[in-house]
Write an enzyme that holds these catalytic residues in place. Structure first.
Site, PDB file in Angstrom:
ATOM      1  CB  VAL A 138      -0.929   0.017   1.233  1.00  0.00           C
ATOM      2  CG1 VAL A 138      -1.752   1.299   1.263  1.00  0.00           C
ATOM      3  CG2 VAL A 138      -1.840  -1.202   1.234  1.00  0.00           C
ATOM      4  N   PRO A 139       1.194   1.778  -1.180  1.00  0.00           N
ATOM      5  CG  PRO A 139       1.127   2.483  -3.406  1.00  0.00           C
ATOM      6  CD  PRO A 139       0.525   1.489  -2.450  1.00  0.00           C
ATOM      7  CB  CYS A 140       1.459   5.256   2.717  1.00  0.00           C
ATOM      8  SG  CYS A 140       2.873   4.452   3.467  1.00  0.00           S
ATOM      9  CG  HIS A 141       6.146   5.633  -1.316  1.00  0.00           C
ATOM     10  ND1 HIS A 141       5.713   4.335  -1.143  1.00  0.00           N
ATOM     11  CD2 HIS A 141       6.552   5.723  -2.608  1.00  0.00           C
ATOM     12  CE1 HIS A 141       5.860   3.668  -2.277  1.00  0.00           C
ATOM     13  NE2 HIS A 141       6.362   4.481  -3.188  1.00  0.00           N
ATOM     14  NE  ARG A 142       3.884   4.174  -5.892  1.00  0.00           N
ATOM     15  CZ  ARG A 142       3.657   2.939  -6.306  1.00  0.00           C
ATOM     16  NH1 ARG A 142       2.418   2.536  -6.529  1.00  0.00           N
ATOM     17  NH2 ARG A 142       4.663   2.118  -6.507  1.00  0.00           N
TER      18      ARG A 142
END
Length: 187
Positions: free
Chosen positions: A137-141
């Protein structure tokens, strides 16, 4: 028999961890200050997990995360997540965030709009802060308003978030980019 298994694995950023069970991936842990801390944080999400040689789903996750952290454009959305214990609204947010393509970003407000209510931007931030699946879950995006980085709960905070976005060659600005053509041809 224990409910969860886990494995630690090397990546370009350091040693990560993954925990899994029969319902899918339970957690992914980005590198911490040392291996013991990485293991400890992973095991908080998968209590009593047993260290196991990965295969199947776990190996797919390891290969995907390692490739992503090495700069490959990898789609990790097919990997099933064990969302037990995660509030329904957070699970919906994770589903939206998982669909953000590698190298792209959305703001907290844009994710909230996709939920149907722009006023939920703070809830989006809370869900990202509790994300136990980064970078699946690419929360950095997910960025703040006007391209500001916002927060990041992994070790290194914003520096790590920006490093992940740099690895993905993400454009963080709407300003014209002198190197956009070179970046796009490398993809």
């Amino acid at each position: 028999m224990t409910e969860f298994s886990y494995a630690l694995f090397d990546t370009a950023l350091g040693r990560c961890g993954v925990a899994w069970g029969t319902r899918g991936l339970r957690a992914v842990q980005l590198p911490e200050v040392d291996l013991a801390t990485t293991r400890q944080r992973l095991l908080r999400q998968a209590p009593a997990a047993v260290e196991t040689v990965p295969s199947g789903l776990a190996q797919q996750a390891i290969d995907g995360v390692a490739a992503l952290l090495s700069g490959a454009r990898v789609d990790l959305t097919p990997l099933p997540l064990d969302l037990r214990g995660i509030p329904e609204l957070h699970a919906r947010i994770y589903e939206i965030v998982r669909r953000i393509p590698c190298g792209n970003t959305l703001s907290y407000g844009e994710v909230a709009e996709r939920l149907g209510d722009r006023h939920l931007a703070r809830v989006v931030g809370q869900a990202m802060a509790r994300n136990r699946f980064a970078p699946l879950v690419p929360c950095h995006r997910v960025l703040g308003a006007n391209g500001q980085p916002g927060g990041f709960s992994a070790r290194g905070g914003l520096r790590t978030k920006l490093q992940l976005l740099t690895i993905e060659r993400a454009c963080l600005s709407t300003e014209p980019d002198l190197f956009a053509d070179a970046r796009n041809s490398a993809q």
